[in-house]
Design a protein around this motif. Structure first.
Motif, PDB file in Angstrom:
ATOM      1  N   GLY A   1       0.852  -1.185   0.000  1.00  0.00           N
ATOM      2  CA  GLY A   1       0.000   0.000   0.000  1.00  0.00           C
ATOM      3  C   GLY A   1       0.884   1.230   0.000  1.00  0.00           C
ATOM      4  N   THR A   2       0.587   2.194  -0.886  1.00  0.00           N
ATOM      5  CA  THR A   2       1.482   3.356  -1.019  1.00  0.00           C
ATOM      6  C   THR A   2       0.744   4.677  -0.832  1.00  0.00           C
ATOM      7  OG1 THR A   2       1.228   3.434  -3.433  1.00  0.00           O
ATOM      8  CG2 THR A   2       3.009   2.069  -2.557  1.00  0.00           C
ATOM      9  N   GLY A   3      -0.307   4.660   0.007  1.00  0.00           N
ATOM     10  CA  GLY A   3      -1.022   5.893   0.324  1.00  0.00           C
ATOM     11  C   GLY A   3      -0.228   6.772   1.265  1.00  0.00           C
TER      12      GLY A   3
ATOM     13  N   GLY B   1       2.256  -4.682  -8.785  1.00  0.00           N
ATOM     14  CA  GLY B   1       0.850  -4.324  -8.894  1.00  0.00           C
ATOM     15  C   GLY B   1      -0.055  -5.164  -8.033  1.00  0.00           C
ATOM     16  N   SER B   2       0.497  -6.172  -7.368  1.00  0.00           N
ATOM     17  CA  SER B   2      -0.309  -7.013  -6.480  1.00  0.00           C
ATOM     18  C   SER B   2       0.579  -7.670  -5.441  1.00  0.00           C
ATOM     19  CB  SER B   2      -1.038  -8.099  -7.277  1.00  0.00           C
ATOM     20  OG  SER B   2      -0.118  -9.075  -7.751  1.00  0.00           O
ATOM     21  N   LEU B   3      -0.018  -8.044  -4.336  1.00  0.00           N
ATOM     22  CA  LEU B   3       0.722  -8.757  -3.299  1.00  0.00           C
ATOM     23  C   LEU B   3       1.121 -10.137  -3.799  1.00  0.00           C
ATOM     24  CD1 LEU B   3       1.839  -9.076  -0.437  1.00  0.00           C
ATOM     25  CD2 LEU B   3      -0.461  -9.751   0.304  1.00  0.00           C
ATOM     26  N   ASP B   4       0.262 -10.769  -4.572  1.00  0.00           N
ATOM     27  CA  ASP B   4       0.584 -12.085  -5.118  1.00  0.00           C
ATOM     28  C   ASP B   4       1.884 -12.043  -5.910  1.00  0.00           C
ATOM     29  OD1 ASP B   4      -1.634 -13.251  -4.011  1.00  0.00           O
ATOM     30  OD2 ASP B   4      -2.854 -13.169  -5.826  1.00  0.00           O
ATOM     31  N   ALA B   5       2.049 -11.009  -6.727  1.00  0.00           N
ATOM     32  CA  ALA B   5       3.269 -10.883  -7.531  1.00  0.00           C
ATOM     33  C   ALA B   5       4.483 -10.686  -6.630  1.00  0.00           C
ATOM     34  CB  ALA B   5       3.134  -9.715  -8.500  1.00  0.00           C
ATOM     35  N   ALA B   6       4.329  -9.888  -5.587  1.00  0.00           N
ATOM     36  CA  ALA B   6       5.442  -9.655  -4.666  1.00  0.00           C
ATOM     37  C   ALA B   6       5.803 -10.931  -3.914  1.00  0.00           C
ATOM     38  CB  ALA B   6       5.075  -8.544  -3.677  1.00  0.00           C
ATOM     39  N   LEU B   7       4.795 -11.683  -3.489  1.00  0.00           N
ATOM     40  CA  LEU B   7       5.055 -12.928  -2.767  1.00  0.00           C
ATOM     41  C   LEU B   7       5.691 -13.978  -3.675  1.00  0.00           C
ATOM     42  CD1 LEU B   7       1.812 -13.198  -0.587  1.00  0.00           C
ATOM     43  CD2 LEU B   7       4.124 -12.629   0.189  1.00  0.00           C
ATOM     44  N   ALA B   8       5.314 -13.977  -4.951  1.00  0.00           N
ATOM     45  CA  ALA B   8       5.932 -14.905  -5.904  1.00  0.00           C
ATOM     46  C   ALA B   8       7.413 -14.607  -6.056  1.00  0.00           C
ATOM     47  CB  ALA B   8       5.218 -14.810  -7.253  1.00  0.00           C
ATOM     48  N   TRP B   9       7.772 -13.329  -5.999  1.00  0.00           N
ATOM     49  CA  TRP B   9       9.186 -12.914  -6.017  1.00  0.00           C
ATOM     50  C   TRP B   9       9.829 -13.299  -4.694  1.00  0.00           C
ATOM     51  CZ3 TRP B   9      11.085  -8.063  -3.596  1.00  0.00           C
ATOM     52  CH2 TRP B   9      12.437  -7.820  -3.879  1.00  0.00           C
ATOM     53  N   GLY B  10       9.252 -12.834  -3.614  1.00  0.00           N
ATOM     54  CA  GLY B  10       9.569 -13.334  -2.289  1.00  0.00           C
ATOM     55  C   GLY B  10      10.863 -12.917  -1.627  1.00  0.00           C
ATOM     56  N   GLU B  11      11.641 -12.036  -2.238  1.00  0.00           N
ATOM     57  CA  GLU B  11      12.955 -11.721  -1.682  1.00  0.00           C
ATOM     58  C   GLU B  11      12.894 -10.594  -0.646  1.00  0.00           C
ATOM     59  OE1 GLU B  11      15.974 -11.316  -4.648  1.00  0.00           O
ATOM     60  OE2 GLU B  11      15.187 -12.978  -5.844  1.00  0.00           O
ATOM     61  N   PHE B  12      12.146 -10.850   0.410  1.00  0.00           N
ATOM     62  CA  PHE B  12      12.032  -9.914   1.529  1.00  0.00           C
ATOM     63  C   PHE B  12      11.663 -10.708   2.777  1.00  0.00           C
ATOM     64  CE2 PHE B  12       8.105 -10.141  -0.859  1.00  0.00           C
ATOM     65  CZ  PHE B  12       7.132 -10.325   0.109  1.00  0.00           C
ATOM     66  N   ASP B  13      11.886 -10.092   3.923  1.00  0.00           N
ATOM     67  CA  ASP B  13      11.682 -10.775   5.208  1.00  0.00           C
ATOM     68  C   ASP B  13      10.371 -10.438   5.876  1.00  0.00           C
ATOM     69  OD1 ASP B  13      14.473 -11.822   5.296  1.00  0.00           O
ATOM     70  OD2 ASP B  13      14.942  -9.681   5.397  1.00  0.00           O
ATOM     71  N   ALA B  14       9.889  -9.214   5.654  1.00  0.00           N
ATOM     72  CA  ALA B  14       8.726  -8.745   6.394  1.00  0.00           C
ATOM     73  C   ALA B  14       7.899  -7.799   5.538  1.00  0.00           C
ATOM     74  CB  ALA B  14       9.171  -8.035   7.672  1.00  0.00           C
ATOM     75  N   VAL B  15       6.627  -7.654   5.941  1.00  0.00           N
ATOM     76  CA  VAL B  15       5.691  -6.782   5.234  1.00  0.00           C
ATOM     77  C   VAL B  15       5.198  -5.696   6.181  1.00  0.00           C
ATOM     78  CG1 VAL B  15       3.428  -6.648   4.110  1.00  0.00           C
ATOM     79  CG2 VAL B  15       4.916  -8.619   3.693  1.00  0.00           C
ATOM     80  N   ALA B  16       5.255  -4.442   5.719  1.00  0.00           N
ATOM     81  CA  ALA B  16       4.590  -3.340   6.404  1.00  0.00           C
ATOM     82  C   ALA B  16       3.266  -3.131   5.690  1.00  0.00           C
ATOM     83  CB  ALA B  16       5.436  -2.072   6.345  1.00  0.00           C
ATOM     84  N   ASN B  17       2.165  -3.514   6.341  1.00  0.00           N
ATOM     85  CA  ASN B  17       0.847  -3.494   5.708  1.00  0.00           C
ATOM     86  C   ASN B  17       0.179  -2.148   5.941  1.00  0.00           C
ATOM     87  OD1 ASN B  17      -1.702  -3.957   4.713  1.00  0.00           O
ATOM     88  ND2 ASN B  17      -1.883  -6.007   5.590  1.00  0.00           N
ATOM     89  N   VAL B  18       0.140  -1.332   4.899  1.00  0.00           N
ATOM     90  CA  VAL B  18      -0.430   0.012   4.994  1.00  0.00           C
ATOM     91  C   VAL B  18      -1.618   0.141   4.043  1.00  0.00           C
ATOM     92  CG1 VAL B  18       0.278   2.405   5.403  1.00  0.00           C
ATOM     93  CG2 VAL B  18       2.025   0.661   5.152  1.00  0.00           C
ATOM     94  N   THR B  19      -2.346  -0.963   3.857  1.00  0.00           N
ATOM     95  CA  THR B  19      -3.535  -0.976   3.016  1.00  0.00           C
ATOM     96  C   THR B  19      -4.726  -0.415   3.783  1.00  0.00           C
ATOM     97  OG1 THR B  19      -4.023  -3.231   3.736  1.00  0.00           O
ATOM     98  CG2 THR B  19      -2.724  -2.979   1.712  1.00  0.00           C
TER      99      THR B  19
END
Length: 347
Positions: A7-9, A52-70
């Motif tokens: 989320g980028t608001g 453009g989607s969380l699914d795409a980011a998770l498929a990439w997966g090269e991160f440890d944690a998510v800051a959820n600002v949705t």
């Protein structure tokens, strides 16, 4: 440590700024359904990749944690997806839109052994941290009574923008756009502010909600202006203290102000927090006979952002956790129930 900003608001800029300032932290990616917005956001914060989607980011997966600002209504599905993918989650408040979803998120994070925290931002107020320390030290004696308020004036003043024309505000006034009104938006903050500072959780609550007329037929375009604008709550804490909590967006003259007063049989304290300053006052010892209040200087404390990174590095969840936010959500849900039933309920 690599973090994905989901989320980028407006609030996402604060997450990006604070996390990027922590040594050893990399902003690995940004996610938003709006391609132009995520591109602008990533460029502004030197973020490696945009999705453009969380699914795409998770498929990439090269991160440890998510800051959820949705948005609030999206916290549940996105957090669940991130947890099931094995990612630690730092979620904006409220954790979910109801207690059942918040409970499921909490149980999932705990079952999977993942670090989980909720960004109850006023935990960053050093004066509140000190107030809790004073209460828990016994300096106030037995806590008998408390008062807490969260006052905003953006339905009166245009200092934050014009809610009549700007969707960033209108959605907060509309149930079908995911809002639970002032109770769900800032109520979560003042309930946490009150119980954290007073050093005890809720045992019983009774809440009244009010939605005031704001436009013809209480509607602007696609937005039905039916979410509550003000609430007033009476509450008893597990330590026996009785108190009142109220919040409103119609508080003329108050841009963004939280206040907590805690009264014990040996002393009292007051925390005042505004957008531009914070203060802590105490009335202790012989001063209780003369009613003299003294301001206390308080050093800065670690922010939620810093503590989340610390938690991920250690592997142990720190407060405010999903579990704590779930308990607060139960009280928020009860606020609506007690307003409907016109009677007090046990937490």
């Amino acid at each position: 440590m690599r973090i994905l900003i989901l989320g980028t608001g407006g609030m996402a800029n604060q997450h990006a700024k604070h996390f990027a300032a922590i040594e050893g932290v990399t902003l690995a990616g940004g996610v938003d359904v709006d391609p132009a917005r995520v591109e602008t956001f990533c460029a502004a914060h030197n973020i490696e990749r945009g999705f453009g989607s969380l699914d795409a980011a998770l498929a990439w997966g090269e991160f440890d944690a998510v800051a959820n600002v949705t948005p609030d209504s999206v916290h549940y599905p996105t957090t669940m997806a991130a947890l099931l993918a094995g990612k630690h989650v730092f979620c904006e408040k409220p954790l979910a839109t109801d207690h059942a979803r918040a409970s499921e998120m909490t149980e999932t994070a705990e079952r999977l052994g993942l670090v989980n925290m909720v960004n109850l931002t006023y935990r960053n107020v050093a004066q509140l941290q000190k107030a809790r320390e004073i209460v828990q030290s016994g300096e106030l004696g037995t806590v008998k009574h408390f008062e807490a308020s969260y006052l905003q004036s953006w339905l009166v003043s245009k200092a934050w923008g014009d809610w009549r024309t700007e969707s960033q505000w209108l959605w907060r006034l509309s149930k079908k756009h995911g809002s639970n009104g002032v109770l769900g938006d800032i109520g979560v903050h003042i309930l946490d502010f009150a119980t954290y500072g007073a050093g005890s959780d809720f045992s019983r609550v009774f809440c009244r909600l009010e939605t005031f007329d704001k436009a013809p037929d209480n509607r602007i375009g696609e937005y039905d202006l039916d979410a509550n604008d003000s609430f007033a709550m009476t509450a008893q804490l597990e330590n026996g203290a009785l108190g009142v909590i109220h919040a409103s967006r119609w508080a003329t003259g108050h841009f963004n102000e939280l206040r907590l007063r805690v009264y014990g049989d040996k002393g009292a304290l007051e925390v005042q927090h505004r957008h531009d300053w914070s203060k802590l006052f105490t009335c202790l010892g012989s001063d209780i006979e003369t009613g003299v209040w003294t301001e206390t200087d308080v050093p800065p404390v670690a922010t939620n952002y810093q503590r989340f990174v610390e938690a991920c590095r250690s592997g142990y969840t720190l407060e405010p956790s999903f579990r704590h936010a779930t308990n607060i959500q139960k009280v928020l849900d009860l606020g609506t129930v007690t307003d409907r039933d016109r009677m007090e309920h046990q937490v």
